[in-house]
Design an enzyme around this catalytic site. Structure first.
Site, short mmCIF file in Angstrom:
data_model
loop_
_atom_site.label_atom_id
_atom_site.label_comp_id
_atom_site.label_asym_id
_atom_site.label_seq_id
_atom_site.Cartn_x
_atom_site.Cartn_y
_atom_site.Cartn_z
N HIS A 275 0.84 -1.21 0.00
CA HIS A 275 0.00 0.00 0.00
C HIS A 275 0.88 1.26 0.00
O HIS A 275 0.74 2.12 -0.86
CB HIS A 275 -0.91 -0.02 1.23
CG HIS A 275 -1.82 1.17 1.33
ND1 HIS A 275 -3.14 1.12 0.92
CD2 HIS A 275 -1.62 2.44 1.77
CE1 HIS A 275 -3.69 2.31 1.10
NE2 HIS A 275 -2.79 3.12 1.63
N GLU A 276 1.79 1.32 0.97
CA GLU A 276 2.65 2.51 1.05
C GLU A 276 3.56 2.61 -0.17
O GLU A 276 3.88 3.70 -0.62
CB GLU A 276 3.45 2.51 2.36
CG GLU A 276 2.59 2.51 3.63
CD GLU A 276 1.50 3.57 3.67
OE1 GLU A 276 1.67 4.64 3.04
OE2 GLU A 276 0.46 3.33 4.31
N HIS A 279 1.79 4.45 -2.83
CA HIS A 279 1.90 5.90 -2.60
C HIS A 279 3.29 6.38 -3.02
O HIS A 279 3.44 7.43 -3.65
CB HIS A 279 1.71 6.22 -1.11
CG HIS A 279 0.28 6.17 -0.63
ND1 HIS A 279 -0.72 6.91 -1.21
CD2 HIS A 279 -0.31 5.49 0.38
CE1 HIS A 279 -1.87 6.68 -0.57
NE2 HIS A 279 -1.65 5.82 0.40
ZN ZN Z 1 -3.13 5.21 1.80
#
Ligand code: ZN
Length: 513
Positions: A275-276, A279
């Site tokens: 997830h990170e 980003h």
């Molecule tokens: Zn997020």
């Protein structure tokens, strides 16, 4: 690239970019000390750190609201060489004007009153959640919400919109509550019905093996292997450990990912890491290294688009059969002998569970969206004045039963679970589901374009996928609105169907439906 562009650019524009570069640099220092606070700072550094952060925030606010900056923007706005709306420079000045107006619209006494109320409400919220005592939180939350409402009034209600929109636009510029409602409402009905069908007729996957103990260093090693394969550049970023994972892409060549490890839940850790990383890939793909760092075109357009990148790598990629065809043999070898007996099928099924539960941050990919919709409806009602703060628990519990079919046992597992409202973060929640919606719509287009994507992922090749996101999303920064980016990238306006199709395509096979 920079020099060629700067020679033809008006000096008024170059001066403005230089001022923005300094503001961006101050922001990057502030983000750096913030990252350090969440990772390596010793406990007794807190006091000095809050002084450092407060001073930086003050300096940044002074710069961002400096009348001289306003004049420089005005000069560019009337510069005959900067009038072509199709030019990047035009878009950059347009966005600087939006930021400047926003920063100067909030009176200083409101900003400090809000900061004070937020920090108090956060403390009260912590003990209210711990003691399951909503009543004790009512006065603090009421104050934050009334100041947040004032903030929305100062920012200004967009034409034809509502107060909630002014707050929402802080996180998702140009979005409106009405537009979100028109997408969430049909999705909510379909999702609730689907989740019920899974509960009634599905054959729930066995997830016991994901709770076997795996040492943190081994999980870290696996995570590093995955993010490098995804294309995260470790010469321009790093991965560290924290309590609440986040990504901070604070400067050209410097993007920090953080994750957390649970000894007996390795999918949770790898999920956070992917997830990170999503980003971080967006941050590394923004055109920050052009020399115009600090200007809007080197920044992310919205939280929803940011979240679409994290969710795409975490969910569309990270829960897919293709990904695990590649990743499971690696995990088995690195975690040996703990996972030796785990086959691909059960692994993929375990990654695609769908079970209503009380806590948003622990929920699965499908039910997560209902948690978000519930919060969107309630915060919109609180801001419009249709819901009294004291009636929040009852409204929460009724909606929860209606949407997720469960009776909320207490407020700690109900309306007290999230920190957001104590911070006055209203309009933030819907960006999570917007991210899922954007990601699902992009994912369909990507799979139509890269027709052998599954075969590539099964070999650990993610370059073509990353290149698509770079070319269609990352490179634009804030040049286009989130809605425009989606239309340009997928050929159509945002639509709830792709997310529903995606969730069904993953959950049905996992439950034998
Ligand atoms: Zn997020």
């Amino acid at each position: 690239m920079t020099t060629a562009a700067t020679t033809t650019r008006p000096s008024s524009y170059n001066d403005l970019c230089a001022a923005m570069h300094e503001l961006g640099t101050l922001g990057s220092i502030s983000a750096l000390v913030g990252w350090d606070q969440e990772t390596y700072m010793p406990p007794k550094g807190t006091e000095a750190r809050s002084d450092q952060s407060a001073l930086l925030a003050k300096l940044m606010h002074e710069r961002a609201t400096d009348p001289k900056l306003g004049e420089m923007i005005s000069v560019c706005e009337s510069d005959p060489d900067l009038q072509d709306p199709t030019n990047a420079e035009f878009a950059n000045v347009r966005e600087m004007r939006i930021d400047y107006d926003k920063a100067t619209k909030l009176p200083g006494d409101l900003v400090s009153a809000l900061a004070k109320a937020q920090s108090k409400a956060q403390d009260v919220w912590k003990s209210a959640r711990k003691n399951n005592d909503f009543k004790s939180f009512v006065p603090a939350l009421t104050e934050v919400m009334s100041l947040t409402r004032r903030k929305g009034e100062c920012l200004g209600i967009p034409e034809g919109g509502e107060l909630y929109d002014a707050l929402l636009n802080e996180y998702e510029p140009n979005a409106t509550a009405a537009q979100i409602e028109s997408i969430f409402t049909p999705l909510r009905g379909k999702l609730s019905a689907f989740i019920q069908e899974v509960a009634d007729n599905g054959d729930a996957p066995d997830v016991s093996f994901v709770h076997r103990e795996i040492p943190t260093e081994k999980q870290h090693g696996f995570g590093m292997k995955v993010i490098k394969a995804f294309g995260f550049d470790t010469d321009r970023g790093r991965l560290d450990t924290t309590t609440h994972p986040f990504c901070s892409g604070f400067a050209p060549g410097d993007t920090r990912l953080t994750t957390r490890y649970a000894l007996t839940n390795f999918p949770d850790a790898i999920g956070s890491t992917m997830h990170e990383c999503g980003h971080g890939l967006y941050e590394q793909g923004l055109p920050k290294e052009t020399g115009d760092f600090g200007t809007p075109l080197t920044q992310a357009i919205s939280l929803g688009i940011h979240e679409s990148q994290s969710r795409m790598w975490e969910n569309m990629v990270g829960r897919s059969r293709a990904f695990w065809s590649w990743a499971l043999p690696i995990a088995k070898e690195m975690f040996s002998p703990t996972m030796d007996d785990v086959a691909l099928d059960p692994m993929v099924r375990a990654m695609n569970t769908c079970t209503p539960s009380f806590i948003r941050v622990e929920s699965d990919e499908a039910t997560y969206n209902l948690h978000v919709m519930l919060r969107f409806e309630l915060e919109r009602a609180m801001i419009s004045g249709n819901l009294d703060i004291k009636d929040l628990p009852e409204a929460w519990n009724t909606k929860f039963k209606d949407m997720l079919g469960l009776d909320v046992p207490d407020d700690a597992r109900g309306c007290l679970q999230d920190v957001h409202w104590s911070f006055g973060l209203v309009g933030y929640f819907p960006t999570y589901t917007l991210g899922n919606l954007y990601a699902a719509q992009m994912w369909e287009t990507i799979n139509d374009t890269i027709t052998d994507l599954d075969e590539q992922m099964a070999k650990g090749q993610f370059g073509e996928l990353l290149a698509w996101t770079r070319a269609h999303i990352h490179v634009h920064g804030r040049r286009y609105s989130a809605g425009e980016i989606i239309e340009r990238a997928t050929g159509r306006a945002l639509d709830p169907e792709p997310l529903m199709r995606h969730l069904e395509s993953r959950v049905r096979p996992a439950y034998g439906l």
